[in-house]
Each structure stands twice: as C-alpha cells, then as structure tokens.
Write a protein that holds these residues in place. Structure first.
Motif, PDB file in Angstrom:
ATOM      1  N   GLU A   1       0.819  -1.207   0.000  1.00  0.00           N
ATOM      2  CA  GLU A   1       0.000   0.000   0.000  1.00  0.00           C
ATOM      3  C   GLU A   1       0.857   1.263   0.000  1.00  0.00           C
ATOM      4  OE1 GLU A   1      -2.606  -0.383   3.319  1.00  0.00           O
ATOM      5  OE2 GLU A   1      -3.967  -1.794   2.301  1.00  0.00           O
ATOM      6  N   GLN A   2       1.920   1.271   0.800  1.00  0.00           N
ATOM      7  CA  GLN A   2       2.775   2.451   0.849  1.00  0.00           C
ATOM      8  C   GLN A   2       3.508   2.676  -0.468  1.00  0.00           C
ATOM      9  OE1 GLN A   2       4.264   1.604   5.266  1.00  0.00           O
ATOM     10  NE2 GLN A   2       5.063   3.538   4.498  1.00  0.00           N
ATOM     11  N   LEU A   3       3.987   1.601  -1.061  1.00  0.00           N
ATOM     12  CA  LEU A   3       4.720   1.745  -2.323  1.00  0.00           C
ATOM     13  C   LEU A   3       3.787   2.151  -3.456  1.00  0.00           C
ATOM     14  CD1 LEU A   3       7.155  -1.288  -2.094  1.00  0.00           C
ATOM     15  CD2 LEU A   3       7.694   1.133  -1.784  1.00  0.00           C
ATOM     16  N   ALA A   4       2.591   1.573  -3.492  1.00  0.00           N
ATOM     17  CA  ALA A   4       1.633   1.941  -4.533  1.00  0.00           C
ATOM     18  C   ALA A   4       1.223   3.400  -4.406  1.00  0.00           C
ATOM     19  CB  ALA A   4       0.409   1.029  -4.454  1.00  0.00           C
ATOM     20  N   ALA A   5       1.144   3.902  -3.159  1.00  0.00           N
ATOM     21  CA  ALA A   5       0.811   5.313  -2.955  1.00  0.00           C
ATOM     22  C   ALA A   5       1.977   6.224  -3.348  1.00  0.00           C
ATOM     23  CB  ALA A   5       0.423   5.549  -1.497  1.00  0.00           C
ATOM     24  N   ALA A   6       3.195   5.769  -3.049  1.00  0.00           N
ATOM     25  CA  ALA A   6       4.374   6.583  -3.359  1.00  0.00           C
ATOM     26  C   ALA A   6       4.697   6.585  -4.847  1.00  0.00           C
ATOM     27  CB  ALA A   6       5.576   6.058  -2.577  1.00  0.00           C
TER      28      ALA A   6
END
Length: 390
Positions: A49-54
């Motif tokens: 989730e964090q990587l997809a958001a970043a």
C-alpha cells in the motif's frame, strides 16, 4: 535508462518503507518498474500500500526473502526492506500476480499475459521474464511460460522464501498480495542483457537412477530406499523424519541439464527431509528414470562462485561496456551454509556486477537460463542478469 537501489533496516515496517522510498526518490522520482525484497517484515500489505501510494504509475513486484538480502551497498541480514528501481524512457515493463485456486501452469499463463498487457506490449516477446512463485510447482510454471512464447525467452527468478521453511512467504504486485501464486514481471529494456545460471558444485562418481518418485519425494534409487543409497553416498546415517537441509547443502543431487563443448552442466535438487518410508523430499521435482548424480561443494566454492559469474555474464567480444545494473538470485540454503561469510559474497557479487547497482534476495529455488538456452528450476543455484550498454 537508470537503475537505482535503496534499503532500510528499521524494524517497524511502515517506517522502513518510508526510509527506503525517501532514499530512492532522492535519485529516481518515477520508476518504470520497482522490485521489492523483504525479510523479517510479515505484513506485505502495508509494504504494498505504501509503495503503490508513493509510486502510483509504477509497475511493482515484491517477494519475501530468507533472512536478509544483498545490494551493492553490502549484506543486510535478518530484518530489511530493499528496493530496486529502473527508469527507462524508451523501454516498457509490466507486472502481474495471479493467486487463484487454479493449477500452477494456468496461473502462470494468466500472470504472463496480464504482465505483457500492463507493459503495453501485447503481441511482442519480452527480452526477459522475472519470475517469483510460491514453492512447489516451479517446473510447471516455467513450462507454461515457455509454451506461451513458443521460443526461448530468458527467465530469471527465485521462489518466495521465509525465515525457516514455515510457509510464511509472501508475494505482491501493485494490485494485491498473496501467499500462494505466481508473480511475473516482463522486461522490454532499451539496453543489452547478459545472463548467468550455475551452481558451482562438482559431479562425483556416485550415481543412480530414480526408480520411484511421488511428487517431490524421491522414494527409490536403483530400486532401493533413497535414504539408504544417499546414506552410502555421503557416509552418514540419517534418521527418519529428520531435516537434512543443512547436511545436504554441500551434497545435493544433480541432473544433466545440457552440454556445452561436450561437457555436461547440471541443475541441482536440494534434499530437504527423510520420510517415514525411507524417501527423501526435495525442493525440486525429479522424474522416474532420470539419472541422478551426487554433487559436492565446499563453503569456499559457495563464496568464490559469486565472483566467477562475471565470466558468464559477458562474452569475450564485449570488452568495453557500461554496466547499468543487475539482479541476482542466491539460494537461501547456500546463504545459510556460509552466513558468516556473506560479507565476502557481497564483495564478490559487486565485482561480478561491475560495481553497478544490484539487488539479491535469498530464495527457496532458483530459475535461470543456462548457456545452452534452457530455462530451468533448480536449487542451490545462482542466477544473474546484467543490464549494460556497449
């Protein structure tokens, strides 16, 4: 085209991802593809989730590693998250994960076609397929990929791993996470590629034919219990139900994968445990009728073979190159055997990659392309790809 890596050893998953992302974005803002290898972090969903958001426009594939990773910055044991990113204005990349209850070859085909579609290159053969699957049926997955293309396309990959063969491995892409399935990335890079896939073990004079096999259990060798024959080969008694992973790391079973200049090269199967009926379970599939050889290695070989891969990555005609970056897959069983010497392995791998950025997980099975063009699954192997320009 540019390749960059970053990492974090912070124990808290969210903070580790933030640190690795911050390091990466300082050098590369919008990657075309992001590879993620992590160890000691059990919440792949948080990482995804964090990587997809970043990186909302980036294709992503993530795979859990056994007790650490390597990058050009060194060896990082135990708890770590590592990122490998490529920006390639003239290239294309796509990732997909299929985790249905279908057969492995069906999941592989679907993942492959979806990854190609995500790359925007439908109908075009990629230059490279990166494969990360849950352990158990890697041979079927490779066969499905090869059949779909109809012509050899190089594969590099490693089976998802965990800290202790507990079934806690994890996979993810930009879309979702899974513990069982097939994850694929396809590469259409704007540079040259070179490959290496080998073991560093030597054939002994001990050999036998697999006369009874069930799944990944080798039951009989030359019509005798596999346990008895293997005991004679290694000159050590084995207990029923015993894990022999560590013992067998220097004494795997080899099969001829092909020949080059009339000399055979081998793919390996790592013995895992002794069953109640005297069979031996393996991390690779063996077919009845195959001739099996006892292979032998040393800890020194497992360290030094990493530096020798440079010879396999480039032909003699490629004298002047610009190394852009690389990916390496190193067997978890080998890593555990030489864990105290992994700093030396990191140094030799850095030399083999011409000091370019690279990342290396520790996996429960390795996939690669031999010099003869065969894509295979094996154990206790090392698989590499180097991205370069002449």
């Amino acid at each position: 085209m540019e390749i960059v890596t970053s990492y974090s050893t912070i124990e808290t998953t969210a903070a580790a991802v933030d640190e690795a992302v911050s390091q990466l974005k300082a050098r590369l803002v919008r990657p075309s593809l992001l590879l993620v290898y992590f160890s000691g972090h059990d919440n792949a969903q948080v990482i995804r989730e964090q990587l997809a958001a970043a990186f909302p426009d980036t294709q992503i594939v993530g795979c859990s590693s056994c007790q650490g990773i390597l990058t050009e910055a060194g060896y990082f044991p135990d708890q770590v998250i590592g990122l490998w990113a490529v920006f390639d204005f003239n290239g294309a990349y796509g990732s997909a994960l299929v985790s249905t209850h279908q057969l492995p070859h069906q999941m592989a085909k679907q993942a492959l076609l979806k990854a190609i579609q995500n790359a925007g290159r439908s109908g075009e053969l990629p230059s490279l397929v990166l494969l990360h699957a849950s352990p158990g049926a890697e041979e079927d997955v490779i066969q499905a990929i090869s059949q779909e293309f109809g012509t050899p396309v190089p594969i590099i990959g490693g089976s998802a791993a965990d800290a202790g063969v507990l079934g806690e491995w994890q996979l993810f892409t930009q879309d979702h996470c899974a513990s069982e399935g097939v994850a694929v990335s396809v590469f259409y890079p704007s540079c040259d590629l070179s490959f290496s896939f080998h073991s560093g073990y030597a054939k002994t004079d001990q050999h036998a034919v697999a006369t009874k096999v069930e799944g990944r259990e080798l039951i009989e060798l030359d019509h005798r219990p596999a346990k008895e024959v293997y005991e004679e080969w290694i000159k050590q008694p084995l207990a029923y139900g015993q894990s022999i992973m560590s013992l067998s790391a220097l004494h795997p079973i080899g099969r001829i994968a092909g020949t080059l200049h009339d000399l055979p090269y081998f793919k390996l199967a790592h013995p895992n445990s002794v069953t109640a009926r005297g069979g031996i379970t393996l991390f690779a599939s063996i077919k009845e009728g195959e001739k099996l050889y006892l292979m032998t290695g040393t800890e020194e070989n497992l360290v030094n073979r990493t530096g020798r891969t440079a010879d396999g990555l480039l032909h003699d005609s490629h004298q002047q190159i610009e190394a852009i970056g690389g990916i390496s897959i190193y067997c978890a069983g080998c890593m555990l055997q030489v864990k105290s010497k992994m700093g030396m392995v990191a140094e030799k791998m850095q030399q083999a990659m011409f000091n370019a950025p690279f990342i290396c997980p520790f996996t429960f099975g390795e996939q690669g392309q031999f010099l003869g063009g065969e894509n295979e699954h094996g154990n206790l192997m090392i698989s590499n790809v180097l991205f370069y320009r002449e």
